[in-house]
Write a protein that holds these residues in place. Structure first.
Motif, short mmCIF file in Angstrom:
data_model
loop_
_atom_site.label_atom_id
_atom_site.label_comp_id
_atom_site.label_asym_id
_atom_site.label_seq_id
_atom_site.Cartn_x
_atom_site.Cartn_y
_atom_site.Cartn_z
N MET A 112 0.66 -15.33 -18.07
CA MET A 112 0.80 -13.92 -17.46
C MET A 112 2.21 -13.34 -17.59
N ALA A 113 2.05 -11.87 -18.09
CA ALA A 113 3.20 -11.24 -18.09
C ALA A 113 3.06 -9.97 -17.47
N GLN A 114 4.21 -9.06 -17.17
CA GLN A 114 4.16 -7.88 -16.65
C GLN A 114 3.89 -6.90 -17.71
N VAL A 115 3.33 -5.65 -17.50
CA VAL A 115 3.50 -4.60 -18.39
C VAL A 115 3.42 -3.27 -17.71
N SER A 116 4.34 -2.31 -18.13
CA SER A 116 4.68 -1.20 -17.47
C SER A 116 4.33 -0.12 -18.43
N MET A 117 3.90 0.97 -18.12
CA MET A 117 3.48 2.23 -19.18
C MET A 117 3.41 3.49 -18.08
N THR A 118 3.43 4.38 -18.69
CA THR A 118 2.95 5.68 -17.97
C THR A 118 1.48 6.17 -18.51
N VAL A 119 0.62 6.17 -17.30
CA VAL A 119 -0.69 6.39 -17.79
C VAL A 119 -1.22 7.67 -16.98
N ASN A 120 -1.46 8.69 -17.69
CA ASN A 120 -1.96 10.04 -17.18
C ASN A 120 -0.77 10.72 -16.44
N GLY A 121 0.46 10.48 -16.87
CA GLY A 121 1.71 11.03 -16.27
C GLY A 121 1.98 10.29 -15.07
N LYS A 122 1.41 8.99 -14.65
CA LYS A 122 1.79 8.40 -13.52
C LYS A 122 2.24 7.09 -14.06
N PRO A 123 3.31 6.29 -13.35
CA PRO A 123 3.89 4.86 -13.60
C PRO A 123 2.55 4.16 -13.45
N ALA A 124 2.31 3.00 -14.30
CA ALA A 124 1.34 2.05 -14.07
C ALA A 124 1.84 0.93 -14.49
N SER A 125 1.46 -0.26 -13.55
CA SER A 125 2.08 -1.55 -14.19
C SER A 125 0.96 -2.74 -13.76
N GLY A 126 0.93 -3.89 -14.37
CA GLY A 126 0.05 -4.82 -13.81
C GLY A 126 0.22 -6.19 -14.70
N ASP A 127 -0.29 -7.17 -14.18
CA ASP A 127 -0.32 -8.39 -14.95
C ASP A 127 -1.41 -8.62 -15.99
N ILE A 128 -0.70 -8.81 -17.20
CA ILE A 128 -1.68 -9.06 -18.50
C ILE A 128 -1.48 -10.40 -19.06
N GLU A 129 -2.46 -10.92 -19.88
CA GLU A 129 -2.12 -11.93 -20.86
C GLU A 129 -1.90 -11.49 -22.10
N GLY A 130 -1.50 -12.17 -22.92
CA GLY A 130 -1.38 -11.62 -24.46
C GLY A 130 -2.38 -11.10 -25.26
N ARG A 131 -3.70 -11.49 -24.81
CA ARG A 131 -4.89 -11.00 -25.49
C ARG A 131 -5.36 -10.12 -24.74
N THR A 132 -4.84 -9.52 -23.67
CA THR A 132 -5.58 -8.21 -22.99
C THR A 132 -5.41 -7.15 -23.84
#
Ligand SMILES: Cc1cc2nc3c(=O)[nH]c(=O)nc-3n(C[C@H](O)[C@H](O)[C@H](O)COP(=O)(O)OP(=O)(O)OC[C@H]3O[C@@H](n4cnc5c(N)ncnc54)[C@H](O)[C@@H]3O)c2cc1C
Ligand code: FES
Ligand code: FES
Lengths: 161, 263
Positions: free
Chosen positions: A1-21
């Motif tokens: 599991m790793a963390q990913v952060s991005m902006t989605v529809n103008g709002k910050p979003a982050s979550g745990d993902i696998e490489g294959r997500t």
């Protein structure tokens, strides 16, 4: 599991993902943004089109990890905050550019990207741009008409055949 | 998909280092071929080494010899928009897949994969381009080694491709409408020192040079010089989309159209 952060529809979003997500799974399952559809999962149908840093891409064919730090727009980010539809969305409604609606999120996202690149596309240019968006219902006619109308062009010449 | 990790290095040397850590590590570029392959469980890497964060592998420039140099991680849409100095190449990039595929898929990924129906291999072979990797330069004539086979070694990364710019050229693609790949594609390029004709989509051996046509066009660069010609059908792909004989016929037709439209 790793963390990913991005902006989605103008709002910050982050979550745990696998490489294959896949991005589409992060959006739908991680963030609950189920407007982005999965039609084929084989990169063919375009139901999953979203914008990443302003470019239309198939969210089923990019890993969420690759979108770290990116700005993502999904169909949920197209209407105004108060729910007022975009010109493209409005034209799809007015011109009956959908039947079952399954392909519509991808169609709208592709159409929005097209009009950003080319504000007054010809009918042929619209059809070419939609090559990667498949619709099982409409026969495309009213989709093309809606996009022509959204670009402010006369649609009478492609009125019913 | 089987589970794997993704690393996103920012330099070629870091990417090479990460690839060398294990035979099970594999580069990921635009993912437009690799992700569908992973979904089918036809590949099971331990780690994917993403090349999309490596700025030195992106962009288009010209070298001192006037060659157009394109970074291997440059997406098809950027080549379509930015290769104006080589219009036939820009036009080829514009015909790959659909807009969303063109926004992700890259030159390097297409060449490393060497799909027998892919478009770029015909431009690279038809231009006599040079494939640059992290360790060497490979001439196009040595690079393509049959269907899905190339001169690349384990852990080797394509970083750039150098295209000599021809006097005139054209890519004619007969599209397979379901996959949008080439059922047959012919790339014709006329250089001061001769004409090159490269054919994709047709042969069981992958992209190839149609030397018989090159000879004719060297003495007379006109479609009439190729009248009635097509390559032998024996080695051509036969599938539900077309027989070998049909593909061989199409090669002749597409080559003549390419010569007529070359500019
Ligand atoms: C719907 C659809 C339609 C398409 N239509 C066409 C078409 O008309 N014509 C056409 O030519 N192609 C077409 N494609 C394929 C597309 O062009 C791919 O983008 C391309 O073949 C692979 O590039 P990529 O960057 O996506 O590579 P990836 O999928 O990331 O990688 C492909 C392979 O190359 C390896 N690799 C990637 N980059 C490098 C590198 N720099 N050095 C060494 N190895 C590397 C990877 O490990 C992998 O094995 C289509 C794809 C789709 C999904
Ligand atoms: S679900 Fe992504 S292209 Fe069909
Ligand atoms: S409206 Fe049903 S798939 Fe397009």
């Amino acid at each position: 599991m790793a963390q990913v952060s991005m902006t989605v529809n103008g709002k910050p979003a982050s979550g745990d993902i696998e490489g294959r997500t896949l991005l589409v799974d992060f959006l739908r399952d991680g963030l609950g943004l189920t407007g982005t559809h999965v039609g084929c999962d084989t990169s063919q149908c375009g139901a999953c089109v979203v914008h990443v840093d302003g470019k239309a891409i198939k969210a089923c064919t990019v890993f969420a990890a690759e979108c770290e730090g990116s700005s993502v727009t999904t169909i949920e980010g197209i209407a105004a905050e108060d729910g007022t539809m975009s010109k493209v969305q409005d034209a799809f409604q007015t011109h009956h550019g959908l039947q079952c609606g399954f392909c519509t999120p991808g169609m709208v996202m592709s159409a929005e990207a097209l009009l950003q690149e080319n504000p007054t596309p010809s009918e042929a240019e619209i059809r070419e741009y939609l090559e990667g968006n498949i619709c099982r219902c409409t026969g495309y006619h009213n989709i093309v008409k809606a996009i022509l109308a959204a670009s402010g062009q006369d649609v009478s010449k492609i009125a019913a055949e | 998909m089987y589970a794997f990790d993704i690393e996103r290095p920012s330099t070629v040397s870091d990417a090479v280092k990460l690839l060398k850590e294990s035979d099970e590590n594999q580069p990921l570029s635009g993912g437009q071929t690799l992700i569908p392959t992973l979904k089918q469980r036809l590949a099971a890497p331990e780690k994917l080494i993403s090349l999309t964060g490596i700025d030195e592998m992106k962009g288009i420039c010209e070298d001192d010899d006037g060659r157009l140099c394109i970074g291997a991680a440059t997406c098809h849409a950027d080549v379509a928009a930015g290769a104006g100095k080589y219009p036939a190449l820009a036009a080829l990039a514009r015909q790959i897949g659909d807009p969303a595929v063109r926004n992700r898929g890259t030159l390097g990924g297409s060449l490393a994969n060497n799909d027998p129906s892919a478009c770029y291999p015909s431009a690279v072979l038809g231009s006599g381009a040079t494939v640059v990797t992290n360790s060497r330069e490979i001439a196009a004539d040595d690079y393509f080694q049959g269907m899905f086979a190339t001169a690349l070694e384990e852990g080797e990364i394509i970083t750039e491709v150098k295209f000599p710019v021809p006097e005139k050229a054209c890519y004619m693609k007969f599209e397979q409408p379901a996959s949008r790949f080439a059922l047959v594609g012919v790339f014709v390029a006329k250089y001061a020192d001769g004409v090159r004709v490269a054919v994709t989509g047709a042969s069981e051996e992958g992209v190839f040079r149609w030397t018989e046509a090159e000879e004719k066009l060297n003495s007379d660069f006109s479609s009439s010089a190729l009248e009635g010609m097509s390559p032998p059908a024996d080695n051509m792909i036969s599938d539900l989309h077309g027989s070998g004989a049909y593909r061989a016929h199409l090669v002749g037709v597409m080559a003549r159209r390419a010569v007529d439209a070359a500019h």
